[in-house]
Design an enzyme around this catalytic site. Sequence first.
Site, PDB file in Angstrom:
ATOM      1  N   GLY A   1       0.778  -1.235   0.000  1.00 16.58           N
ATOM      2  CA  GLY A   1       0.000   0.000   0.000  1.00 16.58           C
ATOM      3  C   GLY A   1       0.805   1.278   0.000  1.00 16.58           C
ATOM      4  O   GLY A   1       0.243   2.370  -0.019  1.00 16.58           O
TER       5      GLY A   1
ATOM      6  N   ASP B   1      13.909  10.159  -9.354  1.00 15.55           N
ATOM      7  CA  ASP B   1      14.767   9.443  -8.405  1.00 15.55           C
ATOM      8  C   ASP B   1      15.918  10.335  -7.927  1.00 15.55           C
ATOM      9  O   ASP B   1      16.722   9.929  -7.090  1.00 15.55           O
ATOM     10  CB  ASP B   1      15.295   8.129  -9.004  1.00 15.55           C
ATOM     11  CG  ASP B   1      16.093   8.324 -10.287  1.00 15.55           C
ATOM     12  OD1 ASP B   1      15.873   9.336 -10.971  1.00 15.55           O
ATOM     13  OD2 ASP B   1      16.929   7.463 -10.610  1.00 15.55           O
ATOM     14  N   HIS B   2      15.952  11.585  -8.438  1.00 16.42           N
ATOM     15  CA  HIS B   2      16.948  12.564  -7.987  1.00 16.42           C
ATOM     16  C   HIS B   2      16.313  13.855  -7.459  1.00 16.42           C
ATOM     17  O   HIS B   2      16.996  14.651  -6.820  1.00 16.42           O
ATOM     18  CB  HIS B   2      17.916  12.902  -9.123  1.00 16.42           C
ATOM     19  CG  HIS B   2      18.806  11.759  -9.488  1.00 16.42           C
ATOM     20  ND1 HIS B   2      20.123  11.676  -9.100  1.00 16.42           N
ATOM     21  CD2 HIS B   2      18.556  10.622 -10.175  1.00 16.42           C
ATOM     22  CE1 HIS B   2      20.651  10.542  -9.550  1.00 16.42           C
ATOM     23  NE2 HIS B   2      19.716   9.895 -10.202  1.00 16.42           N
TER      24      HIS B   2
ATOM     25  N   HIS C   1      22.639  11.895 -20.642  1.00 16.94           N
ATOM     26  CA  HIS C   1      21.662  11.037 -19.953  1.00 16.94           C
ATOM     27  C   HIS C   1      20.375  11.075 -20.774  1.00 16.94           C
ATOM     28  O   HIS C   1      20.330  11.696 -21.839  1.00 16.94           O
ATOM     29  CB  HIS C   1      21.465  11.541 -18.517  1.00 16.94           C
ATOM     30  CG  HIS C   1      20.634  10.644 -17.654  1.00 16.94           C
ATOM     31  ND1 HIS C   1      20.770   9.281 -17.656  1.00 16.94           N
ATOM     32  CD2 HIS C   1      19.639  10.913 -16.747  1.00 16.94           C
ATOM     33  CE1 HIS C   1      19.910   8.751 -16.796  1.00 16.94           C
ATOM     34  NE2 HIS C   1      19.214   9.715 -16.246  1.00 16.94           N
TER      35      HIS C   1
ATOM     36  N   ASP D   1      23.719  10.759 -13.158  1.00 18.28           N
ATOM     37  CA  ASP D   1      23.479   9.631 -14.068  1.00 18.28           C
ATOM     38  C   ASP D   1      24.141   9.959 -15.409  1.00 18.28           C
ATOM     39  O   ASP D   1      23.936  11.048 -15.951  1.00 18.28           O
ATOM     40  CB  ASP D   1      21.976   9.437 -14.282  1.00 18.28           C
ATOM     41  CG  ASP D   1      21.278   8.939 -13.020  1.00 18.28           C
ATOM     42  OD1 ASP D   1      21.966   8.763 -12.003  1.00 18.28           O
ATOM     43  OD2 ASP D   1      20.052   8.741 -13.058  1.00 18.28           O
TER      44      ASP D   1
ATOM     45  N   ASP E   1      28.038   6.787 -10.870  1.00 18.70           N
ATOM     46  CA  ASP E   1      26.816   6.018 -11.154  1.00 18.70           C
ATOM     47  C   ASP E   1      27.141   4.553 -11.457  1.00 18.70           C
ATOM     48  O   ASP E   1      27.931   4.255 -12.342  1.00 18.70           O
ATOM     49  CB  ASP E   1      26.148   6.700 -12.363  1.00 18.70           C
ATOM     50  CG  ASP E   1      24.962   5.941 -12.931  1.00 18.70           C
ATOM     51  OD1 ASP E   1      24.449   5.040 -12.250  1.00 18.70           O
ATOM     52  OD2 ASP E   1      24.550   6.270 -14.064  1.00 18.70           O
TER      53      ASP E   1
ATOM     54  N   HIS F   1      13.869   0.641 -26.391  1.00 21.23           N
ATOM     55  CA  HIS F   1      14.278   1.348 -25.175  1.00 21.23           C
ATOM     56  C   HIS F   1      15.748   1.090 -24.886  1.00 21.23           C
ATOM     57  O   HIS F   1      16.228  -0.028 -25.031  1.00 21.23           O
ATOM     58  CB  HIS F   1      13.437   0.873 -23.982  1.00 21.23           C
ATOM     59  CG  HIS F   1      13.857   1.456 -22.669  1.00 21.23           C
ATOM     60  ND1 HIS F   1      13.767   2.808 -22.391  1.00 21.23           N
ATOM     61  CD2 HIS F   1      14.389   0.881 -21.559  1.00 21.23           C
ATOM     62  CE1 HIS F   1      14.216   3.029 -21.166  1.00 21.23           C
ATOM     63  NE2 HIS F   1      14.602   1.874 -20.645  1.00 21.23           N
TER      64      HIS F   1
ATOM     65  N   SER G   1      18.965   2.149 -22.022  1.00 21.87           N
ATOM     66  CA  SER G   1      19.239   2.713 -20.698  1.00 21.87           C
ATOM     67  C   SER G   1      19.911   4.083 -20.812  1.00 21.87           C
ATOM     68  O   SER G   1      20.636   4.366 -21.765  1.00 21.87           O
ATOM     69  CB  SER G   1      20.144   1.763 -19.912  1.00 21.87           C
ATOM     70  OG  SER G   1      20.528   2.356 -18.688  1.00 21.87           O
ATOM     71  N   GLY G   2      19.682   4.914 -19.805  1.00 21.02           N
ATOM     72  CA  GLY G   2      20.359   6.208 -19.727  1.00 21.02           C
ATOM     73  C   GLY G   2      21.657   6.143 -18.942  1.00 21.02           C
ATOM     74  O   GLY G   2      22.258   7.176 -18.638  1.00 21.02           O
ATOM     75  N   HIS G   3      22.082   4.916 -18.612  1.00 20.45           N
ATOM     76  CA  HIS G   3      23.268   4.726 -17.768  1.00 20.45           C
ATOM     77  C   HIS G   3      24.346   3.956 -18.527  1.00 20.45           C
ATOM     78  O   HIS G   3      24.038   3.050 -19.304  1.00 20.45           O
ATOM     79  CB  HIS G   3      22.902   3.957 -16.491  1.00 20.45           C
ATOM     80  CG  HIS G   3      21.777   4.573 -15.724  1.00 20.45           C
ATOM     81  ND1 HIS G   3      21.975   5.461 -14.689  1.00 20.45           N
ATOM     82  CD2 HIS G   3      20.430   4.446 -15.856  1.00 20.45           C
ATOM     83  CE1 HIS G   3      20.799   5.846 -14.216  1.00 20.45           C
ATOM     84  NE2 HIS G   3      19.849   5.241 -14.910  1.00 20.45           N
TER      85      HIS G   3
END
Length: 553
Positions: A48, A77-78, A141, A163, A195, A362, A364-366
Amino acid sequence: MNKTTQKIRIIPLGGVGELGKNMYVIEVEDDLFVIDAGLMYPEDEMFGIDIVIPDITYLLENRTRLRGIFLSHGHEDHTGALLYFLDKLSVPIFGTKLTLALTKEKLQEKNSRLPYEFREIDENTRLSFTHANISFFRVNHSIPDSVGIQIETENGSIVYTGDFKFDQSATEQYRASINKMAKIGEKGVLCLLSDSTEAEKVGYTPSEVQVENSVEEVFEKAEGRVIFACYASSVNAIQRLLNASFQSGRKVVIVGKTLQHVFQITQQLGYLEVHEDLIIRYEDMGKYKPYEIAILMSGHQGEPLEALQKMVKRSHKLLQIEKNDTVLIAASPHRGGEIFLIRTVDMLFRAGANVIIGPKVHVSGHGREEELKLMINLMRPKFFIPIHGEYRMLKAHANIAEKMGVDRDCIFIPEKGDVIEIKNGQIRQNGRVTAGNILIDGSGVGDVGNIVLRDRKVLSQDGILIVVVSINRNEKKVVSGPEIISRGFVYVRESEELMGQVTKMVKDIVTKNIKLHNFEWSNIKQEMRESLNSYLFSKTKRKPMIIPIIMEV
């Protein structure tokens, strides 16, 4: 700047041993700098809970020393935790134009009217404080205006990468300042915080160009509508959708409140290239054939999977999945969300859609291993702290740093709350501060703790048994009941023998206790819990939550 050897401490309040919730404190003498303030989406065991943010007890205790919060880029997330504690900290917030615009939008959504102090920076900004100078460098990024942060001390620089990856085909607004990174490295980096998200993967993260080409191919071949599902703040994914729609002659409908806000902000600030008449309103979608439509969508909190499931179940306010729809999922699930993703894809196929997911749509940005090596080579740090990742990722990154020539004794894998001190040419832990999770459920911040979560877990696994008894204290007798109410434990009508025995046990316990000269309600309740727990476990191997309710008439 002071010319004495400075006291330097680095304290991760989040972002280590986990994905998300990034927040790091850098202390140089009395100056305290906070880098990023992110949220994390809940794990499966957090029943929940909507989101999780870092515990900022340490910042509240040291608020007079706090010089600013520095944001590396606009992903939640930042930045997402700011909304929940900014009213407790009167401190300037530094960020690039897009990062601040997205942060302000979130604050407005929360109807926050406090006079926050936002200070816009770019990669040429240089800020001077009593004990340190702060400057910035552009990184590549999945959102524009992403920067790394350099804190210059007299002992050398502390560098936070944010990142990053290194995509040589990146367009101008995504391009990294490799030249500037090299210059920082030449001047001397005392400690690199880097990162670690993709540290376990070898090679390089695939280029955005490859993904863009395959997305355009999907758009050309799709016979029906194309539904492009992504996180609301994935600006590069939004641009890919716009480009592919234009190339294939499709009109774009944008669905999702958060996504619409991000789109408006990024377009107004010039971070999105949108061709004229490409965007249409949802209401006008019926004027076009399915093969002329592309739908850009996201959902609650900017996350697309739950919204896709609603579309399959036909409970979404605006859209349903139709046969021949092509669904592109341009999003990686957050931790614990992998099963939810698999289930969503299965439901979409059952509904007749064609689903495309993974590296084709897709990226990743990392950065992966080779890109992490390049960052270490550019910075040439004396000390190395892997951040932003679960422990195995941090460990993999530490191994990469060691292979790149960083001394093992100069590498520190941190836990949340560790006070990492750099002193006399050594890096070591010197104590701990309060750190952990603040759970947010609805509008409640921190009012759900471990005990509440434990109760929710019990309820989810074994259910609840409520026992209601009315007694007359003067006459020392049971007036009504016991009434037994079961929810999520057993179906009462099919367990009459079990419920009959429970009723008899409760009646015996109450009768025995009320005959005593002085009896306590708490003693009766405790005996009920213990006796019923033992009996029910012996019969069912389950331990429901038992709640006795005793009323006096």
